[in-house]
Design a protein around this motif. Structure first.
Motif, PDB file in Angstrom:
ATOM      1  N   UNK A 343       5.031   2.935  -0.689  1.00 53.98           N
ATOM      2  CA  UNK A 343       3.824   2.387  -1.322  1.00 53.98           C
ATOM      3  C   UNK A 343       2.977   1.601  -0.322  1.00 53.98           C
ATOM      4  N   UNK A 344       3.645   0.715   0.422  1.00 54.77           N
ATOM      5  CA  UNK A 344       2.901  -0.128   1.375  1.00 54.77           C
ATOM      6  C   UNK A 344       2.233   0.708   2.467  1.00 54.77           C
ATOM      7  N   UNK A 345       2.969   1.694   2.973  1.00 53.01           N
ATOM      8  CA  UNK A 345       2.399   2.531   4.036  1.00 53.01           C
ATOM      9  C   UNK A 345       1.215   3.337   3.478  1.00 53.01           C
ATOM     10  N   UNK A 346       1.385   3.850   2.261  1.00 56.24           N
ATOM     11  CA  UNK A 346       0.318   4.644   1.646  1.00 56.24           C
ATOM     12  C   UNK A 346      -0.932   3.781   1.432  1.00 56.24           C
ATOM     13  N   UNK A 347      -0.736   2.595   0.884  1.00 55.55           N
ATOM     14  CA  UNK A 347      -1.885   1.702   0.654  1.00 55.55           C
ATOM     15  C   UNK A 347      -2.575   1.353   1.970  1.00 55.55           C
ATOM     16  N   UNK A 348      -1.768   1.127   3.001  1.00 53.70           N
ATOM     17  CA  UNK A 348      -2.355   0.754   4.294  1.00 53.70           C
ATOM     18  C   UNK A 348      -3.158   1.915   4.880  1.00 53.70           C
ATOM     19  N   UNK A 349      -2.662   3.133   4.719  1.00 54.35           N
ATOM     20  CA  UNK A 349      -3.408   4.289   5.247  1.00 54.35           C
ATOM     21  C   UNK A 349      -4.707   4.471   4.456  1.00 54.35           C
ATOM     22  N   UNK A 350      -4.635   4.282   3.143  1.00 56.25           N
ATOM     23  CA  UNK A 350      -5.855   4.404   2.328  1.00 56.25           C
ATOM     24  C   UNK A 350      -6.875   3.328   2.756  1.00 56.25           C
ATOM     25  N   UNK A 351      -6.385   2.108   2.971  1.00 55.44           N
ATOM     26  CA  UNK A 351      -7.290   1.033   3.396  1.00 55.44           C
ATOM     27  C   UNK A 351      -7.905   1.377   4.756  1.00 55.44           C
ATOM     28  N   UNK A 352      -7.102   1.943   5.645  1.00 58.24           N
ATOM     29  CA  UNK A 352      -7.620   2.299   6.979  1.00 58.24           C
ATOM     30  C   UNK A 352      -8.669   3.402   6.872  1.00 58.24           C
ATOM     31  N   UNK A 353      -8.472   4.328   5.950  1.00 60.80           N
ATOM     32  CA  UNK A 353      -9.470   5.393   5.729  1.00 60.80           C
ATOM     33  C   UNK A 353     -10.775   4.784   5.229  1.00 60.80           C
ATOM     34  N   UNK A 354     -10.636   3.876   4.257  1.00 59.12           N
ATOM     35  CA  UNK A 354     -11.840   3.277   3.665  1.00 59.12           C
ATOM     36  C   UNK A 354     -12.579   2.397   4.679  1.00 59.12           C
ATOM     37  N   UNK A 355     -11.821   1.811   5.595  1.00 59.18           N
ATOM     38  CA  UNK A 355     -12.442   0.939   6.581  1.00 59.18           C
ATOM     39  C   UNK A 355     -12.871   1.658   7.851  1.00 59.18           C
ATOM     40  N   UNK A 356     -12.666   2.961   7.913  1.00 62.11           N
ATOM     41  CA  UNK A 356     -12.980   3.713   9.144  1.00 62.11           C
ATOM     42  C   UNK A 356     -14.465   4.054   9.146  1.00 62.11           C
ATOM     43  N   UNK A 357     -15.166   3.528  10.154  1.00 63.95           N
ATOM     44  CA  UNK A 357     -16.609   3.721  10.138  1.00 63.95           C
ATOM     45  C   UNK A 357     -17.119   4.749  11.134  1.00 63.95           C
ATOM     46  N   UNK A 358     -16.213   5.436  11.775  1.00 64.98           N
ATOM     47  CA  UNK A 358     -16.652   6.403  12.782  1.00 64.98           C
ATOM     48  C   UNK A 358     -17.328   7.603  12.129  1.00 64.98           C
TER      49      UNK A 358
END
Ligand code: IPM
Ligand code: MG
Length: 358
Positions: A343-358
């Motif tokens: 769960x934690x890894x999944x949430x962190x990857x989703x957050x990283x996707x949402x925060x990726x501005x490239x």
């Protein structure tokens, strides 16, 4: 907007947990991207289905799958069903008829992950193993006679065809030539296996003529295990038979830090049939239901699926998100020596996707 139909087949054990995580991450990615849609349909095939119906998937399962653009597969294998039934009833029952002859297995040491080799850094280990996925030792030829008697005989026949070896060799040279180092190692055992493996070597030399830009060499599979361990930086693209590459890819995954991060793509390069994307790790019954399975292999294979579908920028965004998360040891699952949950890894990857501005 491009829209893709994806068949999710979670299968057994932790397959269910990691595919659920992968679907969530992919949906977040599609939302963030805005340029494509993923339409998932999930199938409950596998060992539980087998216990109810006596088959791993319905008779018309393959007909059903044909309509999809790709298959997102978890794992098969259960402690109370023989492995050859689960394997031949589901995974190989999809791979072989769909002619997914090119099995591609990238291996890298991702940021934040410590490989087991002393003095080997991330830059020293960046490989792609190409596994012949339709014939060889997995051809399914052979049989047993006089069962249970002292004179019982069993044969397990390896099949190599010129067509089969040529197409995987072309695929491997093509892939090697698309990578910066343009380096290919052809693995055989042509000292002991003097028919099929010698044909592999000959066909490699023939196909090489069409790829003058690729530097290639040959290794015997036993010596290859030493080279992978002692001189990983001398390797880039690797091509081997179905069984040899099966074994080498477990070694590769271990040398890169964990089987939990290793992805694979079963490709039908001509696209006559859907291709199938899965983590390498298998059903892992020892940790099933504990919520600690590493979903990274399932996320990484999703990047391969997106590339296959033609969504390269999304694939790159997902890979960046994965690497941001692996870089943080507090987000490592137990297979990597950490304490994070799926769960934690999944949430962190989703957050990283949402925060990726490239
Ligand atoms: C793999 C696996 C499978 C294989 C098993 C589950 C039969 O080890 O994909 O590497 O041998 O092909
Ligand atoms: Mg294997």
């Amino acid at each position: 907007m491009n829209s893709y139909k994806i068949a999710a087949v979670p299968g057994d054990g932790i397959g269910k947990e990691v595919i659920a995580a992968g679907v969530e991450v992919l949906q977040a990615l599609a939302e963030r991207d805005g340029g494509f849609k993923l339409d998932f349909e999930s199938f409950d095939w596998g060992s539980d289905y087998y216990k109810k119906h006596g088959i791993m998937m319905p008779e018309d399962g393959r007909e059903t799958l044909k309509k999809f653009d790709a298959i997102y597969f978890g794992a098969v294998g259960a402690p109370d069903v023989p492995d050859h039934i689960t394997l031949w009833g589901l995974r190989l029952a999809i791979c072989q008829p769909f002619d997914q002859y090119a099995n591609v297995r990238p291996t890298r040491i991702l940021p934040g992950i410590q490989g087991p080799l002393r003095n080997v850094e991330a830059k020293d280990l960046d490989w792609v193993i190409v596994r012949e996925n339709s014939e060889g030792e997995y051809a399914g030829q052979g049989g047993r006679s006089h069962r249970g008697f002292p004179e019982e005989v069993a044969t397990e026949v390896t099949i190599f065809t010129r067509a089969g070896v040529t197409r995987i060799m072309r695929f491997a040279f093509e892939l090697a030539s698309s990578r910066p180092r343009k380096l290919l190692t052809v693995v055989t055992k042509s000292n002991a296996q003097r028919h099929g493996m010698v044909m592999w070597d000959e066909i490699a030399a023939e196909v090489a003529q069409d790829y003058p830009d690729v530097t290639w060499d040959k290794m015997l599979v036993d010596a290859m295990t030493m080279r992978m361990t002692l001189k990983p930086q001398t390797l880039d693209t690797i091509v081997a038979t179905n069984l040899h590459a099966d074994i080498l890819s477990d070694l590769a995954a271990a040398l890169a830090g964990s089987l939990g991060i290793a992805p694979t793509a079963n490709l039908n390069p001509e696209r006559h049939f859907p291709s199938m994307f899965e983590p390498i790790h298998g059903s892992a019954f020892d940790i099933t239901g504990k919520g600690i399975a590493n979903p990274v292999g399932t996320f990484w294979t999703a990047t391969m699926m997106l590339e296959h579908l033609g969504e390269k920028p999304a694939a790159e965004r997902l890979m960046r998100a994965i690497e941001r998360v692996t870089a943080d040891p507090s987000l490592h699952t137990p297979d990597l020596g950490g304490q994070a949950t799926t769960r934690q890894v999944t949430d962190a990857v989703i957050a990283a996707i949402q925060g990726d501005n490239a």
